[in-house]
Structures are given as C-alpha cells and as structure tokens.
Design a protein around this motif. Structure first.
Motif, PDB file in Angstrom:
ATOM      1  N   MET A 122       0.988  -1.138   0.266  1.00 59.77           N
ATOM      2  CA  MET A 122       0.423  -0.367   0.018  1.00 59.77           C
ATOM      3  C   MET A 122       0.997   1.179  -0.300  1.00 59.77           C
ATOM      4  N   THR A 123       0.633   2.182  -1.023  1.00 61.93           N
ATOM      5  CA  THR A 123       1.432   3.363  -0.878  1.00 61.93           C
ATOM      6  C   THR A 123       0.170   4.831  -0.599  1.00 61.93           C
ATOM      7  N   ILE A 124       1.717   5.381  -0.110  1.00 60.58           N
ATOM      8  CA  ILE A 124       0.505   6.859   1.162  1.00 60.58           C
ATOM      9  C   ILE A 124       0.727   7.809  -0.346  1.00 60.58           C
ATOM     10  N   ASP A 125       0.207   8.668  -0.763  1.00 59.43           N
ATOM     11  CA  ASP A 125       0.717   9.361  -1.091  1.00 59.43           C
ATOM     12  C   ASP A 125       0.969  10.903  -0.457  1.00 59.43           C
ATOM     13  N   PHE A 126       1.832  11.191  -0.994  1.00 63.02           N
ATOM     14  CA  PHE A 126       2.476  12.126  -0.212  1.00 63.02           C
ATOM     15  C   PHE A 126       2.087  14.079  -0.527  1.00 63.02           C
ATOM     16  N   GLY A 127       2.223  14.794   0.599  1.00 59.92           N
ATOM     17  CA  GLY A 127       1.978  16.171  -0.266  1.00 59.92           C
ATOM     18  C   GLY A 127       0.217  16.383  -0.244  1.00 59.92           C
ATOM     19  N   ILE A 128       0.394  18.618  -0.518  1.00 53.14           N
ATOM     20  CA  ILE A 128      -0.758  18.852  -0.413  1.00 53.14           C
ATOM     21  C   ILE A 128      -0.319  19.833  -1.753  1.00 53.14           C
ATOM     22  N   ASP A 129      -1.700  20.197  -2.885  1.00 51.62           N
ATOM     23  CA  ASP A 129      -1.952  20.961  -3.951  1.00 51.62           C
ATOM     24  C   ASP A 129      -1.642  21.689  -2.543  1.00 51.62           C
ATOM     25  N   LEU A 130      -1.674  23.355  -4.083  1.00 54.67           N
ATOM     26  CA  LEU A 130      -1.587  24.611  -3.176  1.00 54.67           C
ATOM     27  C   LEU A 130      -2.685  25.548  -3.245  1.00 54.67           C
ATOM     28  N   GLU A 131      -3.937  24.716  -3.858  1.00 49.53           N
ATOM     29  CA  GLU A 131      -5.146  25.231  -3.139  1.00 49.53           C
ATOM     30  C   GLU A 131      -5.596  25.047  -2.199  1.00 49.53           C
ATOM     31  N   ASP A 132      -5.630  23.170  -2.091  1.00 49.77           N
ATOM     32  CA  ASP A 132      -6.052  23.044  -0.722  1.00 49.77           C
ATOM     33  C   ASP A 132      -5.451  23.759   0.166  1.00 49.77           C
ATOM     34  N   ALA A 133      -4.123  24.045   0.090  1.00 44.58           N
ATOM     35  CA  ALA A 133      -3.280  24.658   1.155  1.00 44.58           C
ATOM     36  C   ALA A 133      -3.818  25.821   1.716  1.00 44.58           C
ATOM     37  N   ILE A 134      -4.084  26.519  -0.009  1.00 47.42           N
ATOM     38  CA  ILE A 134      -4.410  27.767   0.290  1.00 47.42           C
ATOM     39  C   ILE A 134      -5.792  27.366   1.896  1.00 47.42           C
ATOM     40  N   SER A 135      -6.716  26.656   0.329  1.00 43.92           N
ATOM     41  CA  SER A 135      -8.212  26.709   1.458  1.00 43.92           C
ATOM     42  C   SER A 135      -7.853  26.451   3.407  1.00 43.92           C
ATOM     43  N   GLU A 136      -6.975  25.443   3.608  1.00 41.08           N
ATOM     44  CA  GLU A 136      -6.567  24.993   4.446  1.00 41.08           C
ATOM     45  C   GLU A 136      -6.365  26.352   5.713  1.00 41.08           C
ATOM     46  N   LEU A 137      -5.527  26.785   4.796  1.00 40.02           N
ATOM     47  CA  LEU A 137      -4.968  28.152   5.254  1.00 40.02           C
ATOM     48  C   LEU A 137      -5.683  28.578   6.052  1.00 40.02           C
ATOM     49  N   GLN A 138      -6.654  29.165   5.228  1.00 39.82           N
ATOM     50  CA  GLN A 138      -7.563  30.705   5.236  1.00 39.82           C
ATOM     51  C   GLN A 138      -8.902  30.667   6.822  1.00 39.82           C
ATOM     52  N   SER A 139      -8.792  28.779   7.093  1.00 36.14           N
ATOM     53  CA  SER A 139      -9.350  28.613   7.897  1.00 36.14           C
ATOM     54  C   SER A 139      -8.387  28.766   9.038  1.00 36.14           C
ATOM     55  N   GLU A 140      -7.579  28.367   9.176  1.00 44.09           N
ATOM     56  CA  GLU A 140      -6.747  27.790  10.049  1.00 44.09           C
ATOM     57  C   GLU A 140      -6.632  29.514  10.500  1.00 44.09           C
ATOM     58  N   VAL A 141      -6.327  30.441  10.152  1.00 42.33           N
ATOM     59  CA  VAL A 141      -6.192  31.770  10.068  1.00 42.33           C
ATOM     60  C   VAL A 141      -7.556  32.708  11.013  1.00 42.33           C
ATOM     61  N   GLU A 142      -8.017  32.425  10.196  1.00 41.06           N
ATOM     62  CA  GLU A 142      -9.688  32.995  11.190  1.00 41.06           C
ATOM     63  C   GLU A 142     -10.118  32.487  12.416  1.00 41.06           C
ATOM     64  N   ASP A 143      -9.686  31.546  12.691  1.00 37.72           N
ATOM     65  CA  ASP A 143      -8.880  30.199  13.668  1.00 37.72           C
ATOM     66  C   ASP A 143      -8.555  31.180  14.670  1.00 37.72           C
ATOM     67  N   ALA A 144      -7.299  31.366  14.089  1.00 37.07           N
ATOM     68  CA  ALA A 144      -6.192  31.794  15.166  1.00 37.07           C
ATOM     69  C   ALA A 144      -6.787  32.949  15.445  1.00 37.07           C
ATOM     70  N   LEU A 145      -7.004  33.787  14.278  1.00 34.99           N
ATOM     71  CA  LEU A 145      -7.287  35.386  15.116  1.00 34.99           C
ATOM     72  C   LEU A 145      -8.601  35.761  15.856  1.00 34.99           C
ATOM     73  N   ASN A 146      -9.835  34.585  15.721  1.00 32.06           N
ATOM     74  CA  ASN A 146     -11.025  34.931  16.210  1.00 32.06           C
ATOM     75  C   ASN A 146      -9.919  34.567  18.474  1.00 32.06           C
ATOM     76  N   PHE A 147      -9.157  33.693  18.333  1.00 30.03           N
ATOM     77  CA  PHE A 147      -9.014  33.497  19.431  1.00 30.03           C
ATOM     78  C   PHE A 147      -8.117  34.267  19.710  1.00 30.03           C
ATOM     79  N   MET A 148      -7.348  34.785  19.289  1.00 29.31           N
ATOM     80  CA  MET A 148      -6.377  35.757  20.314  1.00 29.31           C
ATOM     81  C   MET A 148      -7.382  36.926  20.509  1.00 29.31           C
ATOM     82  N   GLN A 149      -8.444  37.494  19.527  1.00 30.55           N
ATOM     83  CA  GLN A 149      -8.891  38.499  20.063  1.00 30.55           C
ATOM     84  C   GLN A 149     -10.638  38.009  21.442  1.00 30.55           C
ATOM     85  N   SER A 150     -11.010  36.602  21.268  1.00 29.47           N
ATOM     86  CA  SER A 150     -11.960  36.641  21.783  1.00 29.47           C
ATOM     87  C   SER A 150     -11.218  36.354  23.657  1.00 29.47           C
ATOM     88  N   GLU A 151      -9.557  35.210  22.943  1.00 25.47           N
ATOM     89  CA  GLU A 151      -9.555  35.123  25.124  1.00 25.47           C
ATOM     90  C   GLU A 151      -8.601  36.247  25.253  1.00 25.47           C
TER      91      GLU A 151
END
Length: 709
Positions: free
Chosen positions: A1-30
C-alpha cells in the motif's frame, strides 16, 4: 500500500484561510479584553465605580511596578558586550567563537536593537509578550554602465537579463553594424531589519505550545498598497479588493486608546491616490509538503483582505517572529505579565486609598444641623474661615463632627503594598538602596534584600533572552552570512579588526550571558581583582613565558575590569597584547638578557676556571681554620687571654724595634752604597776628562810641527 504525500496549493490555501481565521478569533476573544484592561490600568485607571462627591484617586500599582522593573531589566540585558554566548562543539570553533558573539551583538545594536528591545520588554510587562520580527530587507542598488561595439544578439541578451535595465541602444557611427548600449545594473544589496510590533497584530493557533510546532502564526496588520508593492508583492487582482479595518481599531480600540492617550481614527478619509489606499495584509508562517516528498518545509504565505485572499508564497529557512516573555507558562505560547499579577492589587489598594481620602475630607469638613426658621442658611453655607452665622436663638446651629478613622487604614494600605511587592518580587527597599549609606541597619541584611529582589529581575531578564534574543541573534547571524559581504569589521579589545564571517556557524548552541546564573558586578570585580593579583605575581616570579598565565591573558583581565566599571573602550587605557606580540616581547627580552650576559662576563679559559675553583676551596679551608681558632680562643679563660694579649703586645713591640733597627741598617747600607757609587762615578768622569785633555794637547802639538816640514 502506497501513501500519497503532499498537498496541492489550492487545498493548502483553503486550509490556511480557515486556520488563520480561527487563530485571529482565538486571539481576539481570549486576550483583547485583557490587553485593554492592562493598558487602562497602566494609564492610571481602574474598574472601581466612583460616586459623585467622593474621591476618584487611583493607586497606580501596575504602572509603579513596571516602571520600577524596566530600568533594572534593561540594565541587566545591556550590561554585557555579549548578551548571548555561543557554545563550541569542537576545537575548530575556539578561534572564532568570541568574534561570532561580538559580531551579532554589533549587528543588533546597529539595527536599532535598544529601541526594539525596550518596546518588546514593555509590551511583555503589560501585555504578556512582545513580538519581534527579523528579516532581510532587499534594496538593490543601481549601477550605470555604457558598452560600445556590441552586436545585435549581445544587445538583445542584455535586455533579457533580469538584473539589467537597458536604457538606450544606438547604432555606433564608427563601427558599422554594431551598437552602443547604456543601462543600469542592479546589484544585490540590503540590510538586516528587526522590528517590534503590537501584540494584537500577532496571531497563533489556539493549541500551540511553541511557534516552531504551531499550525499557523504570523503578523496581521494594515498597510498601504505602496508598502505592499515595496515589499515585492504582486497581486493579479484589484488591490482595492483587499481592504479591511485596522486590527488596532477593529477589536483593540480600548487598548489603543489607553496606550495612545487619545482615540484612533477609525473613519480615516481614504486617499485619492490608489497607492495610499489601506489594505489588510496577513503574513502567515506555516509548514506544508507542497512538493510531495514527504517532508514538510517552512513557508510564508501572504494573504490580503478580510477574506484572506492569496497573494503569494515562498519557502523560508527560518520563521521570522520571536516572542520574548517575562514569565513564560509551560506548554503555551502566551505567558503572563506583571500587569496580570498586580491588576487585582491596584483595585484593592485604590479602594483603601479612596476610603482614607474620603474620611479625611469628611473629618475636615463637618456637616451642620440647623433650624431654618432661626438660622440664615446663606451664612451657614459660607465656607470662609471665621465667617459669622446670624441666628435668632441659641443654640441655633449644631456641628455634627465626623471622627477621622482613616489613620487606622494606613497600616492596612501599607500591608497591601508590601503584599504586591512580594507577589512581583520588586521591593522598594531594593530600589536605589546603598548599603554603605545605612547607619542603623546591618549591611549584610540589606544586601540580602537587594539580592532577593535582583533575583526576580535576573529571572525575567533570563526569560527574555531565552524566549526571544537567542532566536533573534540566530536569525541575524544566518541572514548576515547569506546576504552580506564575507569581509566585515568587528570592534574587539578596543580596536577595529577585519573578520571573515563565512567561518561563523549559526547552528551552534547558545546560552544567555546575562540574568539568572551569572554573578553580580561586585562578585565579578572581586574575582577579577584576585585573578589580576595572581597573574602579576606569577609573571614577576616566573617570567612572562611561565606555564600559568601570559600577557594576553593579563590584558583580558584588565579589559573585563574596565568594562564592568562601565567604560566601553578599554583600548583608550591599555594597548592590546596578542599572542604574536607576546611571543615577540619574550624573544626580544631573552635576546637582550643574553647580550647583556655576554658583555658582562667574557668566556673563561678552562685552566683559569679550575684555578679559581681551587682558590675558592683554599679560601673555604682558611675560613674553616679561622673559625676553629676563634672557637678555641673563646674557650680560653679571661686570665689566660689577658696574659696572651700581654705577650702578644710585647712581641709586637719587639718586632717593631727589630723592624726599626732593620730599616736603619738598610738605610745606612743604601747611603754607603750611594757614596761608593758616587766616588766611582767621579773617578770615571775624572779619567775621561784627563783622557780628553791629553788628546787635545797631542793634536795641538801635531799642528805646530807641520809648517816646518
């Protein structure tokens, strides 16, 4: 069984936008409310309500504690030439390890390190952490050039070169078919930049325990389009789509207002110049496997606007942000501040202070009870001293005294202040206290008080270095080796010397040279004076080439003493002594001593040396015989000694008489011999005279006979 490594740029950007929004909300709320409250309390405010006509004084514990701690923390951090020292891992590092520490500290100071350090320490004292960002600011410098006699292909090649801007291409009048080209060549140049920025512009993932392993962290701020383009950013869309509200105004206006002393303008009029239009820029640091090789790499993504639109990304060698903190908390990125510890005490002390002030005012201004039918209330309300009150009957006015009970609260207020000091570890007893100036307090007890308070300061300084400065210095050293010229100058031992920085190693482990774990100035000075005394004794007794110490090590001791005394340039007082100079001094000294010995003591003949030895042995025997004789003479009794001295005296007299007679006989014999010699000489002279007279007479007779013939 082979494992496909890596992530394409579009998926990385989408994931990053969500992570950044959560981090900003965390800093402001806390933390947004905590930051605003800390800034207000530092500015001299509190959350206690104040009633009309009552005192609204505030006991500014937060500001007093931070202002008392800042000078000591900065002094501890800046007292050393090398706040951070590198640890060599092999013998090859010994040659440059000191120069590496001096060079990176020199870079830090040249980049405005004091202001950045002060601001980050102040933020850490008020708002938990003080972010610092370190990066290389490219600034290509144009160099104009002119080339003659180029072919058409060569001219086109210059146009295609990425670092060359061709200005003119003209046909050469002297060389048919060739061209003259002028243009600009941009050479790689720039500077290392370090910058502190407000903590409410920083963000990090909620579950992060450190920046290296955090899912995302970065810098979220407002910038103009011109600033974004100057940073080298290129956006395919419309820059006006990336507008947003400044984080300082959007969710941290209370903190900004307390810090500034005035309200920031949230409705700033937009400029007609598109380059001056404000956009929201988010600089995100994260790890992704974009190339699919199974290894995550560090990246910096630039996002814009409130929706975090993708602008660009690039791979980086190291994250740019460090978080100095006075009181780090285990397993979390955000620590605690001095304000967190003292805010509660400011409310308590303020409440007691207001009660004392209100009670004092009421005790000094008693209330009056009077009958309005018999008393003129206009006179009653006149507070002028000695003003009369008109009445129609007695007693018309009664004074309702309020006893002063605030004095009983003063010891309690002092207790609360002491409790605050003990919580922080910074006591008034240790602030500017000179133990030698005290008359009724034991000096050792005062020194212990100072050391206990200084221990808290040193702990905070050590935390600042461990959590922030070591990372900043590592980044600055790596950036200098990557971008700057290899030959740099370093100020060491009072002189400016060239240094090849390519021999440095930024991967070496580093340790703080200030703060907790280091001796205070008095202990260092006492130790250095002891070392200096021993070095001087060893050099005087065993010479400069002794196995214990050397002149260069003696200079190092003097240099450290001068620097601990507060003087930054030991070269003004002592000339540097290197290993080469020391070897030359020793050779010159040995040669001079050999030459002096050769001039004073010529080489001896072996026979003469042997005779001198025998003579010395003979003298030793004579001295021994004399000593034995004297010891025997001491054993003779006083009477025998007197007789012996008498006989010796008589013998001396007889000897003198004999000497006189002998001298008289010698003199008589000399006189007699002189007479005999004189007679002989006179007879010889007479004989010679007679012979001369006879010869003259014969000659005269001979001369008379010649004419007759």
């Amino acid at each position: 069984m082979t494992i496909d490594f890596g992530i394409d740029l579009e998926d990385a950007i989408s994931e990053l936008q969500s992570e950044v929004e959560d981090a900003l909300n965390f800093m402001q709320s806390e933390f947004s409310d905590q930051w605003g409250r800390a800034e207000r309390y530092y500015a001299g405010d509190c959350d206690l309500p104040s009633a009309p006509g009552r005192s609204d004084a505030v006991k500014s514990e937060v500001r007093d504690i931070i202002r008392a701690a800042m000078p000591s923390i900065m002094r501890v951090l800046l007292q050393s030439r090398k706040p951070v020292e590198y640890i060599p891992s092999n013998i090859k590092h010994a040659a440059f390890i000191e120069q590496q520490g001096l060079f990176v500290n020199q870079l830090f100071n040249a980049s405005g390190g004091y202001k950045v350090l002060y601001n980050c320490v102040m933020q850490a004292a008020k708002l938990k952490v003080g972010p610092i960002k370190t990066w290389w600011e490219s600034d290509p410098m144009p160099r104009y050039f002119e080339m003659n006699g180029l072919s058409e292909e060569e001219a086109e090649g210059l146009k295609q070169s990425p670092d060359i801007e061709v200005l003119t291409v003209e046909s050469s009048p002297k060389l048919g078919g060739l061209f003259d080209v002028t243009g600009r060549k941009y050479e790689d140049s720039g500077t290392i930049q370090i910058e502190d920025f407000p903590v409410y512009e920083f963000f990090v993932s909620r579950n992060a325990t450190n920046l290296e392993t955090a899912r995302v962290h970065g810098h979220h701020r407002a910038a103009t389009v011109a600033e974004a383009i100057e940073m080298g950013l290129e956006y395919d869309g419309d820059w006006s789509e990336l507008t947003g509200t400044d984080p300082e105004v959007e969710s941290n206006s209370a903190a900004a207002t307390a810090r500034r002393g005035y309200h920031p303008d949230g409705d700033e009029q937009a400029s007609a110049d598109p380059m001056q239009q404000k956009i929201l820029l988010t600089e995100v640091y994260c790890k992704f496997d974009l190339d699919g090789d199974g290894i995550e790499k560090r990246y910096c993504f630039m996002l814009g606007g409130v929706s975090h639109e993708y602008i660009t990304h690039y791979e980086i060698e190291d994250y740019c942000i460090d978080l100095p903190c006075l009181d780090p908390q285990p397993y979390t990125v955000i620590g605690r501040s001095l304000a967190d510890i003292t805010i509660e005490m400011q409310d308590n002390n303020t409440s007691i202070l207001r009660a004392i002030i209100d009670n004092a005012h009421m005790a000094n201004n008693p209330r009056y009870a009077a009958d309005p039918t018999t008393t003129d209330f206009n006179d009653l309300m006149n507070n002028a001293i000695g003003a009369p009150i008109k009445t129609r009957g007695a007693p018309a006015v009664q004074v309702v005294d309020i006893p002063f009970t605030g004095g009983a609260l003063i010891p309690f207020l002092e207790y609360l202040e002491k409790d605050t000091e003990e919580r922080v570890g910074i006591t008034k007893a240790a602030t500017g206290l000179d133990p030698d100036a005290l008359q009724s307090t034991d000096k050792d007890a005062v020194l212990n008080t100072i050391q206990l308070s200084q221990g808290q300061i040193e702990l905070m300084a050590r935390n600042i270095v461990e959590s922030g400065l070591i990372g900043v210095f590592r980044k600055m050293l790596r950036l200098s080796m990557r971008h700057m010229d290899k030959m740099q100058v370093i100020r060491t031992k009072g002189t400016i010397v060239p240094m090849d920085i390519t021999m440095f190693d930024p991967s070496l482990a580093a340790e703080p040279n200030v703060g907790l774990g280091t001796a205070n100035h008095e202990a260092k000075m006492a130790t250095l004076n002891f070392v200096l005394q021993k070095q001087e004794q060893l050099i005087q007794q065993m010479g400069m080439d002794n196995p214990f110490t050397s002149l260069s090590q003696l200079y190092n001791t003097l240099e450290d003493i001068v620097e601990i005394g507060g003087l930054k340039d030991p070269g003004r007082y002592f000339s540097i002594v290197t290993k080469e100079m020391e070897a030359q001094i020793i050779r010159s000294k040995n040669e001079a001593e050999a030459k002096a010995a050769a001039e004073q003591v010529p080489p001896k003949d072996p026979t003469e040396a042997l005779l001198e030895i025998e003579m010395m042995k003979s003298k030793d025997r004579q001295l021994k015989i004399t000593a034995d004789t004297k010891s025997k003479e001491l054993e003779v009794s006083a009477t025998a000694r007197a007789k012996e001295l008498t006989l010796q005296l008589e013998a001396l007299r007889d000897a003198e008489s004999i000497d006189v007679k002998r001298d008289q006989m010698i003199q008589d014999r000399v006189i007699e011999l002189r007479k005999i010699n004189a007679d002989k000489e006179n007879a010889r002279i007479a004989k010679e005279q007679a012979a001369n007279d006879g010869a003259r007479e014969s000659a005269a007779n001979e001369s008379r006979r010649e004419p007759t013939k």
